[in-house]
Structure formats: structure tokens, C-alpha cells
Design a protein around this motif. Structure first.
Motif, mmCIF file in Angstrom:
data_model
loop_
_atom_site.group_PDB
_atom_site.id
_atom_site.type_symbol
_atom_site.label_atom_id
_atom_site.label_comp_id
_atom_site.label_asym_id
_atom_site.label_seq_id
_atom_site.Cartn_x
_atom_site.Cartn_y
_atom_site.Cartn_z
ATOM 1 N N ASP A 171 0.835 -1.209 0.000
ATOM 2 C CA ASP A 171 0.000 0.000 0.000
ATOM 3 C C ASP A 171 0.868 1.257 0.000
ATOM 4 O O ASP A 171 0.576 2.232 -0.704
ATOM 5 C CB ASP A 171 -0.922 0.012 1.221
ATOM 6 C CG ASP A 171 -2.085 -0.970 1.079
ATOM 7 O OD1 ASP A 171 -2.468 -1.288 -0.068
ATOM 8 O OD2 ASP A 171 -2.607 -1.418 2.117
ATOM 9 N N ASN A 175 1.046 4.131 -2.924
ATOM 10 C CA ASN A 175 0.801 5.527 -2.570
ATOM 11 C C ASN A 175 1.906 6.436 -3.100
ATOM 12 O O ASN A 175 1.639 7.538 -3.592
ATOM 13 C CB ASN A 175 0.698 5.663 -1.049
ATOM 14 C CG ASN A 175 0.395 7.085 -0.617
ATOM 15 O OD1 ASN A 175 -0.632 7.659 -0.994
ATOM 16 N ND2 ASN A 175 1.280 7.654 0.174
ATOM 17 N N GLU A 354 -11.627 -2.508 -5.858
ATOM 18 C CA GLU A 354 -10.702 -1.392 -6.050
ATOM 19 C C GLU A 354 -9.803 -1.123 -4.851
ATOM 20 O O GLU A 354 -8.820 -0.392 -4.963
ATOM 21 C CB GLU A 354 -11.491 -0.122 -6.373
ATOM 22 C CG GLU A 354 -12.247 -0.207 -7.693
ATOM 23 C CD GLU A 354 -13.033 1.057 -7.976
ATOM 24 O OE1 GLU A 354 -12.987 1.970 -7.126
ATOM 25 O OE2 GLU A 354 -13.681 1.128 -9.031
ATOM 26 N N SER A 355 -10.118 -1.684 -3.697
ATOM 27 C CA SER A 355 -9.310 -1.395 -2.510
ATOM 28 C C SER A 355 -9.226 -2.561 -1.536
ATOM 29 O O SER A 355 -8.799 -2.386 -0.404
ATOM 30 C CB SER A 355 -9.876 -0.173 -1.775
ATOM 31 O OG SER A 355 -11.230 -0.399 -1.403
ATOM 32 N N LYS A 438 -1.909 -4.570 -6.143
ATOM 33 C CA LYS A 438 -2.208 -3.266 -5.546
ATOM 34 C C LYS A 438 -2.078 -2.137 -6.563
ATOM 35 O O LYS A 438 -2.883 -1.196 -6.575
ATOM 36 C CB LYS A 438 -1.264 -3.021 -4.364
ATOM 37 C CG LYS A 438 -1.485 -3.948 -3.170
ATOM 38 C CD LYS A 438 -2.734 -3.572 -2.414
ATOM 39 C CE LYS A 438 -2.874 -4.372 -1.140
ATOM 40 N NZ LYS A 438 -4.041 -3.938 -0.334
ATOM 41 N N GLN A 441 -4.990 -2.221 -9.111
ATOM 42 C CA GLN A 441 -6.252 -1.763 -8.524
ATOM 43 C C GLN A 441 -6.458 -0.274 -8.761
ATOM 44 O O GLN A 441 -7.590 0.182 -8.902
ATOM 45 C CB GLN A 441 -6.263 -2.022 -7.005
ATOM 46 C CG GLN A 441 -6.581 -3.444 -6.589
ATOM 47 C CD GLN A 441 -6.562 -3.579 -5.071
ATOM 48 O OE1 GLN A 441 -5.617 -3.172 -4.408
ATOM 49 N NE2 GLN A 441 -7.627 -4.136 -4.525
ATOM 50 N N LYS A 442 -5.363 0.473 -8.791
ATOM 51 C CA LYS A 442 -5.447 1.936 -8.803
ATOM 52 C C LYS A 442 -4.886 2.593 -10.064
ATOM 53 O O LYS A 442 -5.340 3.672 -10.450
ATOM 54 C CB LYS A 442 -4.670 2.492 -7.601
ATOM 55 C CG LYS A 442 -5.069 1.927 -6.249
ATOM 56 C CD LYS A 442 -6.392 2.476 -5.780
ATOM 57 C CE LYS A 442 -6.674 2.015 -4.339
ATOM 58 N NZ LYS A 442 -8.008 2.483 -3.883
#
Length: 475
Positions: A171, A175, A354-355, A438, A441-442
Motif C-alpha cells: 500500500d 501511494n 478497487e481497494s 495493488k 487496482q489503482k
């Protein structure tokens, strides 16, 4: 017919273009009529055969190759001399190209496979009075250390116990990609910091702060020491570094400082774990079956503090540089094949949204993720149909269990094979799965035009001539 030679020596399976160069031992034939003398193996002659220094003549300024293009040297040797080549690369070596020959080697290694280590590392450990690490020991001594590792790391679910902290690391990685504008050099460094932080939660049972801009001096020095070790190992493998037995060169000094710093950190974390074990014994809360590698190693009968540090060093090292570089190659392949990336993204979103957290159950429902990574590991152009195309579907199995492609499974061995395969392979794969899931997903993974045809080299593991210019776009 396979020829077998009466020499135990190092072998470079050169078909593994996207994996680290592997070293192993040639097994003698049980049929004496098939044994050929080592001198009969074709290979370079003259200056190239001078003990120890013969390797220099392959590399600049004498030859056209560099340690980073050793794979091209190997290709040229096979083109000139055939599938079995004798060569001096710091020591006498036999290079194998045919996957059937490589399989024969691995199948005949026996109970104690021999892996010649890195001479400069061995010298440093011995001169500093330290026990040799897993990578430098052989025979029963090696098995003594490897056995407790196998019990804890080689089970199918061993990596799952660390999914929660490794999800958190992934994560943080995403980010940074989503919020920070990084140069290609900073991006490359981020991959290394991600891999190092992710394996640290396994080996040291804590976050080291490698993804935190405010990380302390100790963590920063630890990270730089790890990079230094791999850089020097690259030169040592190619035979470029040979003077360490006689005097302390700059490479020796840098390597010694880095290895001792890594060992110091391993011992520090092992000591903390020992204190925890003693306290748990006192208050009756000790659970010998707790899936915690560090605590279980410290409580293992027969392992002293140096043994534990050796194991931690080996696992930590195995999960840093190799994982970081193979993750970059994976992202590169996904960026160059956006149609496959979208298929993979759909699978991920269908399973975890999505998360959502990527847990063991979720990973079991993502077969296309596994196919994509295995296809990224594959590069041998002589073994596969349409070798230049990224086709994850080739690894899918039909209803009868057969793969779409019938290539020998030995053609793709990113973590080696047999008793001495990579101890951190399950964690390395899990780190790559988590980062990929991860990110997708974004974000979309794309490339700047000047990175579309990236040239690959080797610095112990697969690397790029120039840092890849990735683009990560919000979906």
C-alpha cells in the motif's frame, strides 16, 4: 546424445535471459563409456585459459564485453563452440545451453548440491572470524542450516503468514507511485526499497522504514550496504575482482564494510527476538507453533546466534535485489502489452475490488496473475513458440491438466531447482503478486516512448542499461 564430463565445475544455464545467472555442478556419468575428458570440451584457447586471469581477456579493454553483458558473452560462446562450452571465468566452468542437459545436471546433484560461492565474501567472513553464510557452505554443514529453514519457508503456505504486513508495505509503495513524481533513477530505487522493506518484515519481524522519507541514518546505511554487496558480487562473478586474497582493494574494503554492517543488523534483531522469547517463557505465553520466522529460529535447538544471523542474512539478501529487478521487468512487460494488463486488471478487480486486501484466498482466485508472472520470467527463444510475444495463456492448462505449451518445465527456473533452490522464492513471488495487484487496482502502467525498447543487462540479476521511464496513471 548428451555428453557428460569428468569434472565437477560451475555451469551457467544461459537460456535464462530474464533470471539471475545460476551456478551448479556437472554430474559424472554412471556409464564410463560416455565420460569425456574435460580438455575435449570445445571452448576458447590460449590466453583465455590462463588460470584466474583468463576471464579478463573476454572483457573490456581486451574484449568487447563487460560484466553487465556477460549473457552476450555466453551467447557468443555457444554460437561459436556449440551447446556445451568450456571456459575460464575466474575458475574453470562448463556452460550448458540445451534444456535437457541442464535438467540432467539438476537431476543428478545428489543430497548435497555444490554451489561454489563468491570468493571475496568467503575471504571477508573468514578474516573477520565469522561463520560462513548459507551461500558459502557445502555438504552436511549446509544441510544443518538449511533444514530449519526448509521447515519454515518451503511449505506452500509459509509466505501467507506475512500477508498482512506485506499488504501494508505494498500500500505504501502504491501511494508513492500515485502521489510522487519520480525520476527514472528514483523510480528504480523505489523498487529496491519496496522489495527490501517487504522482505524485512519477514526476516527481522519489523518495518525498517525504507519507504519512509524520514528513515533514520541506520536504515539508510543498511540499505546502501545491501546495494553495495550486489554491485561488487557482479564483478566478482565475472572474474573481474581477483586480488582480495592478497591485499585489500577498494572493492574488498567496501564489501567488508557492507557485509559487516548487514551482519550487525541481523544480530541486533536476533538479540531482540531472543529477549522476547525469554520473556514469553517466564510469563508462560510462548507458543512454539507461532508462524514467526525470527522467533522460531531463535528458539530452535542446535542453532546459535551466528547460525540465526547467517539464515537471516541469506533470506534478506535473496529477497531484495532479485525481487526488485524482476518486478521492474514484470511491470515493463505489462506496460508493453496493455491488452494483457487489462485482462489481469479485470481479474484483480473481480476478486478484490478497487481497494480490497489481497489475502491467501484472493491469491488462489487469480490464476492469470500467476500466468503473467511466469511468462515474464520466460525468455528462452529456442524453447517456445512465438518466443518474442508476451503470451501468459501459454501457461494455462487444459481440462486434462496439460499446459498449452509442452516445453520442458526446466526451461523456466527463476529460483533454481532441487534441494538448493532459493530459500526466499515464496516470499519473492508473493511480494511481486502484492505489488502488481495493488498497483493495478489503482493505476495503469505505461512507458515513455524512449523506454519502449529497453536494453537488458545483468548486475547479478537482470537489470536495464538505463532506468525504465515508467508512467503510472490513475484509472
Amino acid at each position: 546424445m548428451l555428453r557428460k564430463y569428468d569434472l565437477v565445475s560451475r555451469v551457467i544455464p544461459s537460456l535464462f535471459k530474464s533470471q539471475p545467472i545460476r551456478w551448479t555442478s556437472v554430474a559424472s556419468s554412471t556409464n564410463k563409456d560416455e565420460v569425456k575428458p574435460f580438455e575435449k570440451i570445445p571452448g576458447p584457447k590460449g590466453l583465455y585459459n590462463i588460470p584466474i586471469i583468463g576471464a579478463f581477456f573476454h572483457f573490456r579493454p581486451f574484449g568487447k564485453f563487460t560484466p553487465q553483458t556477460t549473457h552476450k558473452l555466453i551467447d557468443s560462446l555457444h554460437e561459436k563452440y556449440g551447446p556445451v562450452v568450456r571456459v575460464q571465468l575466474g575458475r574453470k566452468c562448463v556452460l550448458l545451453e540445451d534444456v535437457k542437459d541442464i535438467e540432467t545436471v539438476f537431476r543428478n546433484e545428489g543430497k548435497y548440491p555444490n554451489r561454489p560461492g563468491i570468493d571475496i565474501s568467503k575471504v571477508i567472513y573468514e578474516k573477520n572470524g565469522l561463520k560462513l553464510p548459507l551461500s558459502e557452505i557445502q555438504g552436511e554443514e549446509w544441510q544443518k542450516l538449511r533444514t530449519p529453514v526448509n521447515k519454515r519457508l518451503m511449505k506452500a503456505d509459509s509466505a501467507y503468514h506475512y500477508l498482512v504486513p506485506q499488504n501494508a508495505v505494498a500500500d505504501d509503495f502504491v501511494n508513492i507511485l500515485a502521489t510522487q513524481k519520480l525520476t527514472p533513477e528514483e523510480m528504480k530505487d523505489l523498487f529496491f526499497r519496496y522489495a527490501s522493506e517487504s522482505i524485512a518484515v519477514v526476516t527481522f519481524n519489523t518495518r525498517l522504514g525504507f519507504l519512509d522519507n524520514s528513515s533514520d541514518k541506520e536504515s539508510s546505511e543498511f540499505l546502501e550496504a545491501t546495494k553495495t554487496v550486489f554491485s561488487i558480487i557482479t564483478d566478482a562473478i565475472s572474474g573481474k575482482i581477483i586480488t582480495h586474497k592478497w591485499y585489500k582493494s577498494q572493492a574488498y574494503t567496501d564489501m567488508e564494510k557492507s557485509l559487516l554492517l548487514i551482519r550487525k543488523n541481523s544480530k541486533k534483531h536476533a538479540l531482540k527476538a531472543k529477549e522476547i522469547i525469554e520473556q514469553q517463557k517466564k510469563d508462560g505465553s510462548l507458543n512454539p507453533e507461532e508462524p514467526n520466522l525470527l522467533l522460531s529460529l531463535v528458539s530452535e535447538n542446535g542453532l546459535d546466534a551466528d547460525d540465526v544471523s547467517n539464515i537471516l542474512d541469506a533470506l534478506y539478501g535473496a529477497g531484495t535485489d532479485s525481487t526488485a529487478k524482476n518486478l521492474q521487468v514484470f511491470f515493463y512487460n505489462l506496460a508493453k502489452n496493455p491488452d494483457k494488463q487489462e485482462i489481469l486488471r479485470k481479474e484483480i478487480l473481480d476478486v478484490v475490488g478497487e481497494s480490497g486486501v489481497v489475502d491467501a484466498k484472493a491469491l488462489s482466485k487469480m490464476p492469470y496473475l500467476k500466468y503473467c508472472l511466469k511468462e515474464s520470467f520466460r525468455a528462452s527463444k529456442k524453447c517456445f513458440d512465438d518466443p518474442d510475444k508476451f503470451i501468459p495463456e501459454r501457461w494455462m492448462r487444459a481440462d486434462d491438466g496439460r499446459k498449452q505449451d509442452n516445453t520442458n518445465s526446466m526451461a523456466v527456473l527463476p529460483f533454481g531447482h532441487g534441494p538448493r533452490n532459493c530459500i526466499g522464492r515464496r516470499f519473492a513471488v508473493q511480494e511481486i503478486y502484492l505489488a502488481t495487484a495493488k498497483v493495478l487496482q489503482k493505476l495503469k502502467i505505461e512507458l515513455e516512448p524512449d523506454s519502449w525498447n529497453t536494453e537488458f543487462i545483468y548486475t547479478t540479476f537482470v537489470d536495464t542499461e538505463k532506468p525504465i521511464r515508467f508512467k503510472f496513471k490513475q484509472i
